[in-house]
Design an enzyme around this catalytic site. Structure first.
Site, PDB file in Angstrom:
ATOM      1  N   GLU A 118       0.828  -1.199   0.000  1.00  0.00           N
ATOM      2  CA  GLU A 118       0.000   0.000   0.000  1.00  0.00           C
ATOM      3  C   GLU A 118       0.868   1.257   0.000  1.00  0.00           C
ATOM      4  O   GLU A 118       1.914   1.311   0.643  1.00  0.00           O
ATOM      5  CB  GLU A 118      -0.910   0.024   1.235  1.00  0.00           C
ATOM      6  CG  GLU A 118      -1.948  -1.092   1.253  1.00  0.00           C
ATOM      7  CD  GLU A 118      -2.877  -1.001   2.454  1.00  0.00           C
ATOM      8  OE1 GLU A 118      -2.820   0.015   3.183  1.00  0.00           O
ATOM      9  OE2 GLU A 118      -3.659  -1.946   2.662  1.00  0.00           O
ATOM     10  N   GLU A 186      -8.753   1.843  -4.485  1.00  0.00           N
ATOM     11  CA  GLU A 186      -9.820   1.569  -3.529  1.00  0.00           C
ATOM     12  C   GLU A 186     -10.539   2.850  -3.117  1.00  0.00           C
ATOM     13  O   GLU A 186      -9.899   3.841  -2.749  1.00  0.00           O
ATOM     14  CB  GLU A 186      -9.267   0.872  -2.281  1.00  0.00           C
ATOM     15  CG  GLU A 186     -10.346   0.516  -1.266  1.00  0.00           C
ATOM     16  CD  GLU A 186      -9.886  -0.438  -0.190  1.00  0.00           C
ATOM     17  OE1 GLU A 186     -10.696  -0.754   0.703  1.00  0.00           O
ATOM     18  OE2 GLU A 186      -8.718  -0.880  -0.242  1.00  0.00           O
TER      19      GLU A 186
END
Length: 284
Positions: A118, A186
């Site tokens: 991430e 996302e």
């Protein structure tokens, strides 16, 4: 001989180039991974979402590399075709490039074909470059990044303006330049995700990012209606496993309590001769 052609990072790129949608689901165990694979889904993500769906944590940040290794082995054993990607959990890739490579290598040895990280800070970009140069495939993750929930301050949509969309695109391009072969977007507005996808060479995989990404990923427990927590707005539930499971468990419980189960067809029996011997000895 096994003639199944496995999905690879190169397959992802070909699918984007040919405007073919990429499918991805999470899995955390052997049987679920096997079913997903047999249904033709292109990729399976062992997400650190297992912290909530399997281990019962409130967030993903409690998940350890040891947890991920256990579930990666289980999932990999059930897969023949799909591309298996493992999340690198919180603090498994923020310490040093050497530690990052060691942890990523363990996940690859456990059966994953790629790892997912991430963020896109300079430090993480260096780590991604180091991983790819070490022969480890990497997927990036932008937009809402669950491992940063304490600094983000909650579950907020990312890229809600023109300027922020450009920042996300710039970050995605840096991930691409440093070797990532795909990037998860996302909780990004559909228009922003579309703009990023159209201006990026590598595939985008959306989760709560609209239909214009090159592929989609969802948590398996969410689409099956199995997770007892809140279901995100971007999830479509294709089944209600909670109801199915509760009905089956309640029926089993009742039949055992009532002395009904196991039924005759569920039991093993002695031959008549052996049973007679047993009965004779009991009487005697």
């Amino acid at each position: 001989m096994n003639n199944i052609k496995p999905v690879t990072a190169r397959t992802f790129q070909k699918m984007k180039d040919n405007n073919e949608k990429i499918t991805m689901l999470t899995a955390y165990d052997f049987s679920t991974a096997k079913y997903i694979d047999e249904c033709g889904v292109d990729s399976i993500l062992i997400g650190d979402s297992l912290g909530m769906t399997i281990l019962g944590y409130d967030t993903t940040i409690n998940v350890t590399i040891e947890d991920m290794l256990t579930f990666t082995k289980a999932v990999s054993n059930g897969v023949q075709r799909a591309l298996v990607i493992a999340d690198m959990p919180f603090l498994s890739y923020h310490i040093s490039k050497e530690q990052t490579t060691l942890n990523a290598g363990k996940l690859i040895q456990a059966g994953a074909k790629a790892v997912k990280l991430e963020g896109a800070s300079d430090f993480i970009l260096d780590e991604i470059l180091h991983l790819t140069q070490s022969g480890i495939n990497v997927v990036g993750h932008l937009g809402f990044t669950p491992q940063y929930i304490n600094t983000i301050g909650g579950y907020f949509i990312q890229g809600k303006s023109y300027e922020n969309t450009l920042k996300l695109l710039q970050a995605a391009k840096k991930l691409e330049e440093n070797g990532a072969f795909a990037v998860v977007l996302e909780m990004v507005p559909e228009e922003s995700a579309k703009f990023i996808s159209e201006n990026l060479s590598i595939p985008t995989i959306g989760i709560g990012a609209g239909k214009y990404c090159d592929g989609q990923v969802l948590v398996i427990d969410d689409i099956l209606g199995k997770y007892p927590g809140n279901v995100p707005r971007f999830v479509k539930q294709y089944a209600n496993m909670q109801e199915i499971m509760k009905n089956a468990i309640s029926q089993y419980n009742q039949e055992v309590k009532n002395g009904e189960f196991p039924f005759k067809e569920h039991s093993f029996n002695l031959s008549d001769e052996e049973r007679e011997k047993l009965e004779y000895n009991l009487i005697k």
